[in-house]
Enzyme design. Structure first.
Site, PDB file in Angstrom:
ATOM      1  N   TYR A  32     -28.063 -32.773  31.530  1.00 53.59           N
ATOM      2  CA  TYR A  32     -29.348 -32.560  30.839  1.00 53.59           C
ATOM      3  C   TYR A  32     -29.297 -32.726  29.318  1.00 53.59           C
ATOM      4  CZ  TYR A  32     -28.389 -27.349  30.860  1.00 53.59           C
ATOM      5  OH  TYR A  32     -27.898 -26.101  30.740  1.00 53.59           O
ATOM      6  N   GLU A  33     -30.467 -32.803  28.734  1.00 54.35           N
ATOM      7  CA  GLU A  33     -30.623 -33.091  27.295  1.00 54.35           C
ATOM      8  C   GLU A  33     -29.984 -34.436  26.919  1.00 54.35           C
ATOM      9  OE1 GLU A  33     -32.732 -31.340  26.070  1.00 54.35           O
ATOM     10  OE2 GLU A  33     -32.628 -29.420  27.085  1.00 54.35           O
TER      11      GLU A  33
END
Lengths: 599, 599
Positions: free
Chosen positions: A437-438
Site C-alpha cells: 500500500y501507499e
C-alpha cells in the site's frame, strides 16, 4: 507478548545518526531539547507498550464488525483511542499554532514507530489522520481549519484517505468518482472507493474523508482530479456536526493481516449524494495527494520498522527462553537456542536490518523537517533533495525488511511459530501489506529511477554518494579494526552504486531496460545508504568511547559498532554482486513471452 | 483459482535435466517407458487438478474439527481421498511385489509436486504415509507387512510420524515417551506427541502411527530411541482391526496455514496404555527415523515447488488479466500488468526459481532410485553420494523459494493479494511451514556442512563441482550467446563455491565459524547447483533445436534457454558476492551479546 520501546536505539538514531539537534538551531521548535526528546520517547514508549500492545492480539482475533453501516472495532480499541486523544499524541509533530505540540516530524516518526510496534492495526488510524492534517494545514481555508483541522489535531476526529477504486489502484488516473458543484459552493460526490483504511469506526464522533474525484467536464487521467473533504457528519444550522452525510461503509474486507484495522468499501452518494468541499484548487488533486502520499510513504516505512521490531523482540525473548540442543562450549545440558550460531545470526541480522531501516526513515523525517524549517534556502533545498531521495527508500526498505524480519521471527520459533497462539505469525501476516500500500515497492523504484534520478542533474544521488565516501574515509582513519572493515565494504558498495547510477542515468538508456532493473537497484541503494547510516552511528559510538565519559553505556556503544560491522560483512559486501542483475535488460526478461511462460 | 499441471516443464525436467530414462537400463522398472511416464503425468495432472485443487480453498476455510477424539476433515476431503485410493496413487513409486505400481521414486516425486500444488493440506496425508511405507518395506516383519504395509500402499490406511514432543523439536534426543515390553512381545507406550500431521482424521478406517519412544532402561539421548508401530485400531481375535487402541488426538492446532491438514496433539496411553509393536531392532529408532526423514525432506522440497507453482500460476493469470497503467509501446489504453517490466520480471524470476528447485528435487529423487537400483556398485555408490548431497538442498531451497514465490504471488496482485478471497494469501500462509518442518533449514545447513561435507573426503562436493565445470565448458562451446553468458556466470559461481567449500572444510576451521555461515553457504550451493541444472536443460534444448525435429515445440525449448539465461544473470552472477557473508565468523556474530542485543 509484551513490547518494550527500544528507547536507546531510537534516541541514538535520532541524535547520533540523523542529527536531531540540528533542528534546534532552526528556531522552528522552541521547546525542543534533549531532555524533552527523552521525556517524549519515554512517555510514548509507556503509552504504546501499556495501552496498545496488549490489544494487538485482541484486534487480530476480533477484527471489526460492520452492521447497518456502522463499524464496531475490537474490544478495548475505543478506550485506547480516547487515551491517545487525551495524551495529545495525534498532534505531536504539528505546529503549536494549529493546536499541536510543535515538535519535529522526526519525533513524530519515532512515536509512530512505537505505535506501529505496539499495534499496527490500531496505528493505521492515527497514521492516516496525519496525512489529512498535512493537507489541511497547507490548503485548508480558515473555516476548514476551524471546523476540521483543529479536531483532527486533537485526535477528537479521525480522517481517511480515499484514492483506490476497483479499476484504479496504482493507476490513479483511472478514477471515476464524480463531483458536481452545488449552488452553495459545495459538491455532491458519487462513487465507490475500496481499501479505505479506518473508513468507518466507532472510536471518534466524526470522520473526515478526503476523497479524490473528478469534477464535471474535467479531463480524464490524473490532470482532472480534485480533492474533496467529505465529513461523515455535516454541520447543522447551529454549527453542530449532527447531519449524517451520504458516505457509508458498505463492506469490510477479510484480510490476511491487520484484522483490527477496518478496511472499508465506501459508497459516496449512493442515496442523496455525498456533500463534499473542495480542498485547495480544482484539478490540483494530484498535488494534494502527493502531500498525503509523501507523509504516508515515510510512515509505511516506519510501520515496517515498527512491526519488524515487535516481531524481533518476540523472537529474541523466545530464543533466550527456549532450551534445546547443546552447544560446543556448554556441556552442562540443553542450551537456550540463542547460543546456536544460526539462531544468533538470524537475530543479529534482524537487529541490524531494523537499525538500518530505522536510520533511513528517521533521516528522511529530519530532512523533511529541515526542508520546511531550515535556516537558509540552501539548507532547505538540500534537505528537500535528501527527503526526495530517501522517501522511496524509506518506504521500500522499511517494508522489505519487515517481511524478512517477521518471517525470521516465525522461523526462530520453529514449529511453534506456525501456531497462531504464539503470535509470531500475526506479525508475518500484518507486515505483508507494507510493500503493497501507499504505492507498491515497484512504484517506489519507478519514482527513484524516474523522477528522483533525473532531478537537478542527478544531484540527489551525487550528494548522497559524496557523503558516503566521506564516511568511508572517516571509518578507514580510525584505529578500530571493525571500522576499517566497514570502510572497505562501504566504499566498495558506494562505488557499485555510483556505477549503477551512471548506468541507469545513461543518456541512451532504454526506459524498459532501466525499469527491468529498478527494484534491484532500489535495494542496492537502500542497502548502501542503510550501511552508511550504521557506519555514521559506529563512528559516533567510537568517538564517544574514545572520550571515556564515565556515564556512558559502553556496552551499548560497542554494540552499535558491532552491528554496523555485521551489516558491512553480511549485506554491504554483497552489494557489488548486484550489478549484473540490475543491468540484466528488458530483452532478457521479455524473451520469456506469455506463451513461453504458460504452464 | 484453477490449477494446471505443468506437464511440459515436469517431463522436460525429468528427462532432459535429470535423465529419467537412465533408470530404464537398471531393469528395476520393467514397465518404465517414455509413453508410460507421459500417461502417468497426464492422469496425475488430471486427478490433482480436477479432484483436489477445487478443495484447496475449502480446506483453508473449514479446517478440521475435533470432537470426542475424532477428527472430521473439510467437506470433500474424504471423497477425494477415496479417489486417491481408487487410482492407486499412494503406491505409485513402491515395488509391485509390495502391491505398488513399481515405478521410480522420481515419478512419485513428480506426482507429489502436482498433489502439493493442487492441495498442500490434503497432500500431507499421502506424503506422511510414504515415509511409513519406506520404513515397513525395509524393516517390517512378514506379519507387519501383511497387516499394515499392504494397506498403506493401497492407501486404504494412512500413517503418521510421531517424533516431536513439547520439549523435543529439533532435539530429538530429548524424547520422553516410554515403551514397556509386554509378555506377548508388544509394548505399552505412554507419552504425548505434538505437531502430528494427519494424526487423526476420517478419511481412512485405520491409522498407523509410527512413534519414537524410549524403552525401559534405554540410555538417554538419541541412542536410546526405538521406533514403534501403534495402530489406531488393533486386530481382534478374528484378525479384524476393530479394537480401539489407546492412542487419541486430544487437540488440534490453530495454524497460520495448511488449515485443511489436521495437526494433532496425540496422547498415547493416557488411559490403559497404547499397544505398539517394535519396528526393526530396539534402539535403532534414529536410523529408522532417518529413512522416513530423508524421504520427507525430499518431499518437503517438492511441496515447496508445488505450492510455489500454484501461487505462480495464479499470479501469472492475474497479471495477464488485470489491466492497469500504460506501457511505452502500447498507447492504446490500459495494458495488462504483465507488460510492465517489474511485474514481468517477478513472474520470470519465480518461474526460473521454481524450475531450479524442481530440477534439484527431481535429481535428488532419481539419485535415490539409482542408489537403490543402479546396475553396478559404483553407480549405486555414486548415486547415493549425490542423493546425500542433494537432500538438504532439495529441502531448503524448495522451501526457501516457496516463501519467496508465494510472497511474490501476493505482491503481483497488489491490494487484492492481501484479501483472503483472492486466494494468493493462502499460498503465502501455507508455504510458511516448509522451511520449518522435517528439520528446519538451519538443520539442513548443519547436515550439509557437517556430515555431508566430510563424507568420503569431500567427494560429494568435488564430484558435483566437476560436473558443473564440464557443463559450463559445454555452454561456452555453443554458438548461442545466451549459453555463453550462462557459461561465464556458472563457472564463476562454481569457482566461488569451490573456494567456500575449501574454507568450510579447512582443517583448522572452528565449528562455530562454519556454523555461523552455514545457511548462506547452503544458499550458495543450492543456487549454483540450481543454475547448473537449468544450464543442463538449456544445453539439451539447444541440441534439440539444432536437430530441427519438425515435431518439436521450438518456443518451449527457446524458453528453457531464456529461463537459464535469466537465472544466470539474476542469481548466479550474485553468487560470488556471498563469500564475505559466509566467512563472517562467529566472533562477528557473538560480539552481539544478549545484553547488547536487548531493546
Amino acid at each position: 507478548m509484551p513490547y518494550q520501546a527500544p528507547i536507546r536505539d531510537i534516541s541514538f538514531t535520532l541524535e547520533y545518526i540523523c542529527g536531531l539537534s540540528a533542528l534546534e538551531k532552526t528556531g522552528a521548535y522552541p521547546d525542543l531539547s534533549a531532555d524533552l526528546v527523552q521525556a517524549i520517547l519515554e512517555e510514548g514508549g509507556k503509552f504504546t507498550a501499556q495501552e496498545l500492545a496488549p490489544l494487538n492480539r485482541i484486534g487480530d482475533e476480533h477484527g471489526s464488525i460492520l452492521k447497518d453501516g456502522m463499524v464496531t472495532t475490537a474490544p478495548g480499541f475505543k478506550e485506547a483511542y480516547a487515551k491517545l486523544v487525551e495524551g495529545g499524541w495525534q498532534g505531536l509533530s504539528f505546529p503549536a499554532s494549529a493546536g499541536g505540540m510543535g515538535l519535529p516530524g522526526a519525533l513524530g516518526v519515532a512515536f509512530m514507530e512505537m505505535l506501529q510496534s505496539a499495534n499496527m492495526a490500531f496505528g493505521l488510524g492515527p497514521m492516516l489522520t496525519m496525512g489529512a492534517i498535512e493537507v489541511l494545514i497547507r490548503v485548508g481555508t480558515d473555516q476548514q481549519k476551524e471546523d476540521y483541522l483543529s479536531r483532527l489535531i486533537t485526535g477528537e476526529w479521525s480522517a481517511s484517505m480515499n484514492l483506490t477504486e476497483p479499476s484504479a489502484g496504482s493507476d490513479v488516473g483511472a478514477i471515476r468518482t464524480s463531483a458536481s458543484p452545488q449552488a452553495d459552493g459545495s459538491y455532491l460526490l458519487k462513487g465507490q472507493k475500496i481499501f479505505i483504511t479506518w473508513g468507518e469506526h466507532d472510536c471518534t464522533d466524526n470522520i473526515v474523508h478526503l476523497v479524490l474525484a473528478r469534477t464535471d467536464e474535467a479531463p480524464g487521467g490524473t490532470r482532472g482530479l480534485s480533492l474533496f473533504l467529505v465529513p461523515k457528519f455535516l454541520p447543522d444550522e447551529a454549527g453542530e456536526f449532527t447531519i449524517r452525510n451520504d458516505a457509508w461503509a458498505i463492506g469490510l474486507e477479510h484480510k490476511l493481516g491487520i484484522h483490527g484495522s477496518p478496511t472499508c468499501v465506501m459508497e459516496y452518494g449512493g442515496n442523496t449524494g455525498a456533500v463534499g468541499y473542495l480542498l485547495g484548487e480544482e484539478m490540483r488533486g494530484m498535488a494534494m495527494m502527493f502531500i498525503m502520499m509523501n507523509s504516508a510513504r515515510m510512515n509505511v516505512g516506519t510501520q515496517g520498522v515498527g512491526v519488524a521490531e515487535r516481531a524481533w523482540q518476540q523472537a529474541f525473548a523466545y530464543a533466550q527462553d527456549r532450551k534445546q540442543g547443546r552447544v560446543a562450549d556448554q556441556n552442562q545440558g540443553p542450551a537456550s537456542i540463542i547460543h546456536h550460531p544460526d539462531v544468533r545470526r538470524m537475530l543479529v541480522d534482524g537487529k541490524a536490518k531494523i537499525a538500518a531501516a530505522r536510520a533511513i526513515t528517521y533521516s528522511c523525517a529530519i530532512a523533511a523537517d529541515l526542508a520546511a524549517h531550515g535556516d537558509s534556502e540552501a539548507v532547505r533545498e538540500r534537505a528537500k533533495r535528501r527527503e526526495d531521495f530517501l522517501t522511496p527508500l524509506a518506504k521500500s526498505y522499511g517494508s522489505d525488511i519487515a517481511l524478512e524480519v517477521t518471517s525470521m521471527g516465525v522461523q526462530v520459533h520453529g514449529g511453534m511459530g506456525f501456531i497462531e497462539e504464539t503470535g509470531a505469525a500475526q506479525h508475518f501476516r500484518d507486515a505483508r501489506i507494507t510493500p503493497i500500500y501507499e504505492g507498491t515497492n515497484a512504484i517506489q523504484a519507478m519514482d527513484l529511477i524516474g523522477r528522483k534520478l533525473s532531478m537537478q542533474g542527478g544531484l540527489l544521488f551525487s550528494e548522497m554518494l559524496k557523503e558516503i565516501n566521506v564516511c568511508a574515509s572517516d571509518c578507514a582513519a580510525r584505529s578500530d579494526e571493525r571500522l576499517q572493515g566497514i570502510a572497505k565494504h562501504l566504499a566498495e558498495a558506494a562505488s557499485a552504486l555510483q556505477r549503477m547510477t551512471a548506468w541507469m542515468a545513461g543518456p541512451a538508456r532504454d526506459p524498459a531496460d532501466a525499469l527491468s532493473g529498478a527494484t534491484v537497484f532500489q535495494t542496492m541503494c537502500a542497502e548502501t545508504v542503510g550501511g552508511h547510516y550504521l557506519a555514521v552511528g559506529a563512528l559516533a559510538a567510537d568517538q564517544q568511547l574514545q572520550a571515556k565519559d564515565p556515564d556512558q553505556d559502553a556496552e551499548f556503544l560497542q554494540g552499535r559498532i558491532d552491528l554496523a560491522h555485521y551489516f558491512a560483512g553480511a549485506v554491504l559486501a554483497a552489494v557489488p554482486g548486484m550489478d549484473v542483475s540490475i543491468s540484466i535488460g528488458a530483452d532478457t526478461i521479455f524473451a520469456l513471452s506469455e506463451r513461453k511462460l504458460a504452464p
